[in-house]
Design a protein around this motif. Structure first.
Motif, PDB file in Angstrom:
ATOM      1  N   GLU A 419      24.693  33.946  34.008  1.00 15.59           N
ATOM      2  CA  GLU A 419      24.136  32.823  33.257  1.00 15.59           C
ATOM      3  C   GLU A 419      25.132  32.453  32.167  1.00 15.59           C
ATOM      4  N   LEU A 420      25.408  31.177  32.061  1.00 12.09           N
ATOM      5  CA  LEU A 420      26.315  30.677  31.031  1.00 12.09           C
ATOM      6  C   LEU A 420      25.540  29.702  30.159  1.00 12.09           C
ATOM      7  N   VAL A 421      25.383  30.031  28.881  1.00 16.40           N
ATOM      8  CA  VAL A 421      24.641  29.155  27.979  1.00 16.40           C
ATOM      9  C   VAL A 421      25.587  28.545  26.954  1.00 16.40           C
ATOM     10  N   GLU A 422      25.288  27.315  26.592  1.00 17.48           N
ATOM     11  CA  GLU A 422      26.145  26.561  25.670  1.00 17.48           C
ATOM     12  C   GLU A 422      25.269  25.753  24.725  1.00 17.48           C
ATOM     13  N   ARG A 423      25.577  25.837  23.429  1.00 17.64           N
ATOM     14  CA  ARG A 423      24.793  25.141  22.418  1.00 17.64           C
ATOM     15  C   ARG A 423      24.910  23.625  22.559  1.00 17.64           C
ATOM     16  N   ALA A 424      26.073  23.126  22.950  1.00 17.03           N
ATOM     17  CA  ALA A 424      26.282  21.684  23.107  1.00 17.03           C
ATOM     18  C   ALA A 424      25.661  21.191  24.406  1.00 17.03           C
ATOM     19  N   ASP A 425      25.772  19.910  24.624  1.00 18.14           N
ATOM     20  CA  ASP A 425      25.184  19.333  25.830  1.00 18.14           C
ATOM     21  C   ASP A 425      26.198  19.177  26.954  1.00 18.14           C
ATOM     22  N   ARG A 426      27.333  19.887  26.856  1.00 21.32           N
ATOM     23  CA  ARG A 426      28.370  19.824  27.879  1.00 21.32           C
ATOM     24  C   ARG A 426      29.231  21.070  27.775  1.00 21.32           C
ATOM     25  N   ILE A 427      29.882  21.411  28.877  1.00 20.46           N
ATOM     26  CA  ILE A 427      30.818  22.529  28.835  1.00 20.46           C
ATOM     27  C   ILE A 427      32.155  22.028  28.294  1.00 20.46           C
ATOM     28  N   GLY A 428      33.038  22.965  27.963  1.00 17.67           N
ATOM     29  CA  GLY A 428      34.389  22.600  27.542  1.00 17.67           C
ATOM     30  C   GLY A 428      34.754  23.041  26.148  1.00 17.67           C
ATOM     31  N   GLY A 429      33.764  23.175  25.254  1.00 19.16           N
ATOM     32  CA  GLY A 429      34.066  23.620  23.903  1.00 19.16           C
ATOM     33  C   GLY A 429      35.108  22.756  23.229  1.00 19.16           C
TER      34      GLY A 429
END
Length: 626
Positions: A419-429
């Motif tokens: 599972e990969l979770v990200e605070r933003a609404d898109r990947i890439g940082g």
């Protein structure tokens, strides 16, 4: 010797049809350009690392590999560092091992015979002697004045090339290439900038070409008529007094009857941005097309061509080009040919051309690395790391920047449930911030798309808009925190440079100051200037871009100057006006109280600091241990 190219019996993309250089049949028209790796041993012997590097690229589908600059004169003419060498028969065993590894993967391999001439430093010679050159005293980018080659030394130099070619054939190489490009010895005789001789080897183009033509003849005598002979040439030196394009083309016509292919590039290390372009793809392609119009032998083109393969197929069909060379792109992804042939271009890790490989590592005497390919130089270990695990684990990765994506991809490839979770609404940082300015927008945008495609292909459960601080971590076997870095401090009222770039949020003021010493500050100033703002870049250090390589720093500084950005160094933040803050960053503190080094670990720049290289390396190799 005239050579021909002939399409094979396969159908479809012309780049993937069989073709010939002299007597040598290649499975396709893609060539791995010579790239100096420093993977040989300290004394220039073929190492297991070097073999595995070449094996991976042969397996990746390229038709022909041309080795890195292989030294014919270890005492005076080797490049700085530890290149391969072919100056003694004792190196035949290792060279044969290399050839066999490439052949076993279905590719052909040519050795590139090389002598630095003046492009060397005195400290790099065996007896601390000055480097040699056609004319004394004309220094190169390497800074040591050379001594002049005496007339009676020339036959010995010619024989060094001939004996290297003899050993190449004995070791089983399919072809021999002479390195007459990029300001090395052969091109030094040809160039009016570096050849001021008043004997039969200087003056007119015919005289300046004499040394190279004697080398070609001597090599041909050693290898016979059936072993293909390639010549790599910088057809123009784009600076005052250098080889003109017309003279370069005339020299190609001189070579035409005697070689089997011409490998065409431009520039030398005094004009390094020409031979290692960071500009849009294809900047060197016009040289190859100009040569093709003047000669009968096949022509190889180079210059960030991975981005132009569809156009180059048409160029091959139209007779404008015969072979396509892939250089730095083969460092980034050795499987580029195979993925392209399978019509999976979205799976290619495309070189982003920041020249860390060259300027950060190679120029500093270190083994070549790649910011987006953590497997480079560790191909065997990386292959072992990709093997399916015996027991799948349930792993949570927090943060979908480069480190998090690399971590998740390798974990999934090995068979873990990820599972990969990200605070933003898109990947890439932070990749979104680096892609704001036009200079690398296409490259970084493509990298984000690559991660997105691969995460989906490998079945990673990606959840966006998730604040990890509220998650229950007890249900996971492993938790990896790839949350990157944050500002050490950011004064109230300043604009967050990373957030501004990532969101493309333009401050309203017309006059802006950007504060910071690193690459982020340069990207922020560049983007703002592109939007029409008047920008002053203020660095607390004695320079700007101190966290990037010299070529990247110089490239960005040139773009900033073109856009009228004022740069001030050794200054503090301006006390008034709108300040865009790109100051010092430290490790993120997200879930810091849960980190125990076993169940919950940190990864990427949060662990190592640094930038994209540290992120991808840490992500990949941490995942390899799970």
């Amino acid at each position: 010797m005239t050579a021909t190219t002939t399409a094979g019996t396969t159908t479809g993309n012309a780049l993937f049809q069989e073709a010939r250089i002299g007597s040598m049949t290649l499975r396709n028209r893609l060539v791995q350009a010579p790239i100096f790796t420093q993977f040989a041993t300290t004394w220039g012997e073929v190492s297991e690392r070097l073999i595995e590097y070449h094996r991976a690229r042969a397996r990746g589908g390229v038709g022909l590999i041309i080795t890195e600059n292989t030294s014919i004169d270890w005492e005076l003419g080797r490049t700085v560092g530890n290149p391969m060498r072919i100056d003694h028969d004792r190196f035949r065993a290792g060279l044969t091992d290399l050839v066999e590894a490439v052949h076993n993967e279905g590719a052909k391999i040519a050795v590139q015979l090389h002598h630095t001439g003046r492009q060397n430093s005195q400290g790099n010679t065996e007896r601390n002697e000055p480097p040699i050159a056609p004319t004394a005293g004309i220094t190169s980018a390497f800074g040591t004045p050379p001594r002049a080659i005496e007339l009676d030394e020339i036959p010995g130099l010619v024989d060094l090339y001939a004996q290297g070619a003899r050993r190449a054939v004995a070791a089983g190489f399919d072809a021999v290439e002479l390195h007459g490009a990029h300001g090395y010895l052969l091109s030094q005789f040809l160039s009016p900038k570096t050849n001021k001789r008043d004997d039969g080897y200087g003056g007119s183009l015919q005289n300046r070409a004499r040394f190279a033509l004697e080398v070609v003849a001597a090599v041909r005598t050693q290898i016979g008529p059936d072993v293909p002979l390639l010549y790599r040439l910088s057809v123009e030196e784009p600076y005052e007094g250098g080889l003109s394009l017309e003279d370069g083309l005339l020299f190609c016509e001189m070579l035409d009857p005697h070689v089997d292919a011409l490998d065409i590039t431009g520039g030398n290390y005094d004009t390094a941005m020409t031979l290692l372009p960071m500009v849009p793809p294809g900047s060197l392609l016009s040289y190859a097309k100009a040569v093709k119009a003047r000669v009968s032998v096949p022509v190889i083109g180079v210059g960030r061509l991975t981005w132009l393969l569809d156009d180059l197929e048409k160029a091959v069909v139209n007779g404008e080009l015969d072979f396509v060379a892939l250089g730095r792109s083969q460092l980034a992804d050795p499987e580029t040919p195979r993925k392209t042939e399978l019509k999976e271009p979205q799976r290619v890790r495309r070189c982003i051309a920041v020249n860390e490989c060259v300027s950060r590592w190679m120029f500093n005497g270190q083994r070549t690395q790649c910011v987006i390919n953590p497997a480079l130089s560790q191909e065997k270990r990386a292959a072992d790391a990709r093997r399916t695990v015996g027991r799948a684990r349930h792993v949570l990765v927090v943060g979908a920047g480069p480190a998090g994506c690399e971590t998740a991809l390798l974990l999934a490839e090995r068979g873990h449930s990820v599972e990969l979770v990200e605070r933003a609404d898109r990947i890439g940082g932070q990749l979104h911030a680096w892609s704001a300015a036009s200079v690398f927008r296409t490259e970084i945008g493509n990298m984000i798309a690559f991660y997105g495609h691969e995460l989906e292909r490998l079945g990673v459960d990606v959840r966006l808009g998730v604040d990890a601080t509220g998650l229950d971590l007890t249900g996971y076997d492993d938790v990896l925190l790839a949350t990157g870095t944050e500002y050490a401090t950011r004064p109230d009222g300043t604009v967050d440079a990373v957030a501004m770039l990532a969101d493309r949020t333009l401050p309203p003021a017309d006059d802006l100051s950007v504060f910071g010493a690193g690459e982020t500050a340069m990207f922020a100033a560049l983007w703002l200037a592109e939007q029409g703002k008047r920008v002053t870049l203020c660095s607390p250090a004695g320079d700007v871009g101190i966290d990037t390589n010299d070529m990247q720093r110089g490239h960005l500084a040139g773009l900033l100057a073109q856009l009228g950005v004022t740069t001030r160094t050794d200054v503090q933040p301006p006390p008034t006006g709108t300040v865009v803050w790109a100051g010092e960053r430290v490790a993120s503190a997200v879930l810091a109280d849960r980190v125990d080094g076993e169940h919950v670990q940190v990864v990427g720049t949060r662990l190592r600091g640094g930038r994209m290289y540290e992120a991808t390396q840490s992500g990949f190799w941490t995942a390899a241990r799970i």
